[in-house]
Design a protein around this motif. Structure first.
Motif, PDB file in Angstrom:
ATOM      1  N   PHE A 153     -15.055 121.553 -17.942  1.00 19.61           N
ATOM      2  CA  PHE A 153     -13.716 120.968 -18.038  1.00 19.61           C
ATOM      3  C   PHE A 153     -12.665 121.923 -17.494  1.00 19.61           C
ATOM      4  O   PHE A 153     -11.789 121.533 -16.711  1.00 19.61           O
ATOM      5  CB  PHE A 153     -13.416 120.609 -19.493  1.00 19.61           C
ATOM      6  CG  PHE A 153     -12.056 120.018 -19.705  1.00 19.61           C
ATOM      7  CD1 PHE A 153     -11.806 118.695 -19.400  1.00 19.61           C
ATOM      8  CD2 PHE A 153     -11.021 120.795 -20.215  1.00 19.61           C
ATOM      9  CE1 PHE A 153     -10.548 118.143 -19.593  1.00 19.61           C
ATOM     10  CE2 PHE A 153      -9.767 120.258 -20.403  1.00 19.61           C
ATOM     11  CZ  PHE A 153      -9.520 118.925 -20.092  1.00 19.61           C
ATOM     12  N   LEU A 154     -12.745 123.193 -17.889  1.00 22.60           N
ATOM     13  CA  LEU A 154     -11.791 124.194 -17.403  1.00 22.60           C
ATOM     14  C   LEU A 154     -11.905 124.392 -15.896  1.00 22.60           C
ATOM     15  O   LEU A 154     -10.897 124.550 -15.203  1.00 22.60           O
ATOM     16  CB  LEU A 154     -11.985 125.528 -18.128  1.00 22.60           C
ATOM     17  CG  LEU A 154     -11.594 125.539 -19.606  1.00 22.60           C
ATOM     18  CD1 LEU A 154     -11.998 126.856 -20.249  1.00 22.60           C
ATOM     19  CD2 LEU A 154     -10.106 125.289 -19.778  1.00 22.60           C
ATOM     20  N   ALA A 155     -13.125 124.371 -15.382  1.00 23.04           N
ATOM     21  CA  ALA A 155     -13.333 124.534 -13.945  1.00 23.04           C
ATOM     22  C   ALA A 155     -12.736 123.356 -13.170  1.00 23.04           C
ATOM     23  O   ALA A 155     -12.046 123.546 -12.167  1.00 23.04           O
ATOM     24  CB  ALA A 155     -14.820 124.675 -13.636  1.00 23.04           C
ATOM     25  N   VAL A 156     -12.977 122.150 -13.646  1.00 21.23           N
ATOM     26  CA  VAL A 156     -12.491 120.955 -12.959  1.00 21.23           C
ATOM     27  C   VAL A 156     -10.970 120.873 -13.011  1.00 21.23           C
ATOM     28  O   VAL A 156     -10.330 120.487 -12.029  1.00 21.23           O
ATOM     29  CB  VAL A 156     -13.134 119.681 -13.571  1.00 21.23           C
ATOM     30  CG1 VAL A 156     -12.433 118.417 -13.109  1.00 21.23           C
ATOM     31  CG2 VAL A 156     -14.614 119.623 -13.239  1.00 21.23           C
ATOM     32  N   THR A 157     -10.382 121.240 -14.144  1.00 19.89           N
ATOM     33  CA  THR A 157      -8.932 121.112 -14.296  1.00 19.89           C
ATOM     34  C   THR A 157      -8.173 122.366 -13.880  1.00 19.89           C
ATOM     35  O   THR A 157      -6.941 122.361 -13.869  1.00 19.89           O
ATOM     36  CB  THR A 157      -8.568 120.772 -15.758  1.00 19.89           C
ATOM     37  OG1 THR A 157      -9.028 121.826 -16.611  1.00 19.89           O
ATOM     38  CG2 THR A 157      -9.172 119.438 -16.176  1.00 19.89           C
ATOM     39  N   GLY A 158      -8.890 123.442 -13.564  1.00 25.19           N
ATOM     40  CA  GLY A 158      -8.234 124.676 -13.134  1.00 25.19           C
ATOM     41  C   GLY A 158      -7.419 125.345 -14.229  1.00 25.19           C
ATOM     42  O   GLY A 158      -6.406 125.978 -13.951  1.00 25.19           O
ATOM     43  N   GLN A 159      -7.872 125.240 -15.459  1.00 31.84           N
ATOM     44  CA  GLN A 159      -7.101 125.779 -16.582  1.00 31.84           C
ATOM     45  C   GLN A 159      -7.575 127.149 -17.077  1.00 31.84           C
ATOM     46  O   GLN A 159      -7.131 127.600 -18.131  1.00 31.84           O
ATOM     47  CB  GLN A 159      -7.122 124.779 -17.742  1.00 31.84           C
ATOM     48  CG  GLN A 159      -6.404 123.482 -17.428  1.00 31.84           C
ATOM     49  CD  GLN A 159      -6.351 122.580 -18.632  1.00 31.84           C
ATOM     50  OE1 GLN A 159      -5.765 122.924 -19.657  1.00 31.84           O
ATOM     51  NE2 GLN A 159      -6.978 121.413 -18.520  1.00 31.84           N
ATOM     52  N   TYR A 160      -8.476 127.791 -16.342  1.00 33.50           N
ATOM     53  CA  TYR A 160      -8.860 129.145 -16.735  1.00 33.50           C
ATOM     54  C   TYR A 160      -7.631 130.039 -16.696  1.00 33.50           C
ATOM     55  O   TYR A 160      -6.748 129.860 -15.870  1.00 33.50           O
ATOM     56  CB  TYR A 160      -9.917 129.711 -15.777  1.00 33.50           C
ATOM     57  CG  TYR A 160     -11.328 129.294 -16.114  1.00 33.50           C
ATOM     58  CD1 TYR A 160     -11.966 129.759 -17.250  1.00 33.50           C
ATOM     59  CD2 TYR A 160     -12.022 128.431 -15.284  1.00 33.50           C
ATOM     60  CE1 TYR A 160     -13.261 129.380 -17.556  1.00 33.50           C
ATOM     61  CE2 TYR A 160     -13.322 128.045 -15.577  1.00 33.50           C
ATOM     62  CZ  TYR A 160     -13.929 128.522 -16.718  1.00 33.50           C
ATOM     63  OH  TYR A 160     -15.209 128.140 -17.013  1.00 33.50           O
ATOM     64  N   GLN A 161      -7.588 131.009 -17.587  1.00 34.67           N
ATOM     65  CA  GLN A 161      -6.494 131.970 -17.622  1.00 34.67           C
ATOM     66  C   GLN A 161      -7.085 133.374 -17.563  1.00 34.67           C
ATOM     67  O   GLN A 161      -8.189 133.600 -18.063  1.00 34.67           O
ATOM     68  CB  GLN A 161      -5.686 131.815 -18.911  1.00 34.67           C
ATOM     69  CG  GLN A 161      -4.960 130.495 -19.008  1.00 34.67           C
ATOM     70  CD  GLN A 161      -4.215 130.365 -20.325  1.00 34.67           C
ATOM     71  OE1 GLN A 161      -4.712 129.795 -21.258  1.00 34.67           O
ATOM     72  NE2 GLN A 161      -3.018 130.926 -20.361  1.00 34.67           N
ATOM     73  N   PRO A 162      -6.352 134.312 -16.986  1.00 41.15           N
ATOM     74  CA  PRO A 162      -6.849 135.699 -16.975  1.00 41.15           C
ATOM     75  C   PRO A 162      -6.971 136.230 -18.407  1.00 41.15           C
ATOM     76  O   PRO A 162      -6.021 136.146 -19.186  1.00 41.15           O
ATOM     77  CB  PRO A 162      -5.766 136.472 -16.208  1.00 41.15           C
ATOM     78  CG  PRO A 162      -4.902 135.437 -15.560  1.00 41.15           C
ATOM     79  CD  PRO A 162      -5.084 134.167 -16.312  1.00 41.15           C
TER      80      PRO A 162
END
Length: 146
Positions: free
Chosen positions: A51-60
């Motif tokens: 989900f994070l990969a698809v939505t680009g919601q990863y954070q440093p």
């Protein structure tokens, strides 16, 4: 779904929580409840990573404040403990009676929210919390069908 209100998200949470109880009850029939919790957690990690990969919601990770790490870590510990207890209860009891007792967390959240977060509930809110607690207890009582 982006414009969904908190109430809408809460209803969806309730639907998925109900499905969690039903699917979990069937899932723990032939496996140790602690191992079942481990398997469930693996699925959650994979799904959330996707989900994070698809939505680009990863954070440093370095940008996350220490206080956030501490409280998310504590939340994770509490979640893990809750899941272990919940799956053990599902293995031993009926889903329709285990889940309502688990929902006594509503009462505890209300009390903890007032004590630790400074939240305020009206008298009517407290009546609702008491009714939820009473309902959970009544559903959990094993009565002989009449």
């Amino acid at each position: 779904m982006q414009g969904l209100s908190w109430q809408g998200w809460a209803v969806l949470s309730a639907v998925f929580a109900a499905l969690t109880a039903i699917f979990g009850k069937v899932g723990v029939e032939n496996v140790n409840s602690d191992f079942a919790t481990f398997i469930r957690t693996g699925f959650i990690i994979v799904i959330l990573a996707g989900f994070l990969a698809v939505t680009g919601q990863y954070q440093p990770l370095g940008a996350i404040p220490r206080n956030t790490w501490v409280f998310l870590g504590l939340s994770g510990v509490a979640t893990g403990a809750s899941w272990l207890c919940y799956y053990r209860a599902l293995q031993l009891g009926e889903a329709a009676r285990v889940a309502p007792i688990d929902k006594l967390s509503v009462l505890l959240v209300a009390v903890f929210g007032v004590l630790f977060l400074g939240e305020r509930l009206s008298g009517l809110n407290w009546v609702g919390v008491a009714l939820i607690a009473a309902g959970a207890v009544l559903v959990a009582i094993k009565a002989t069908p009449g």
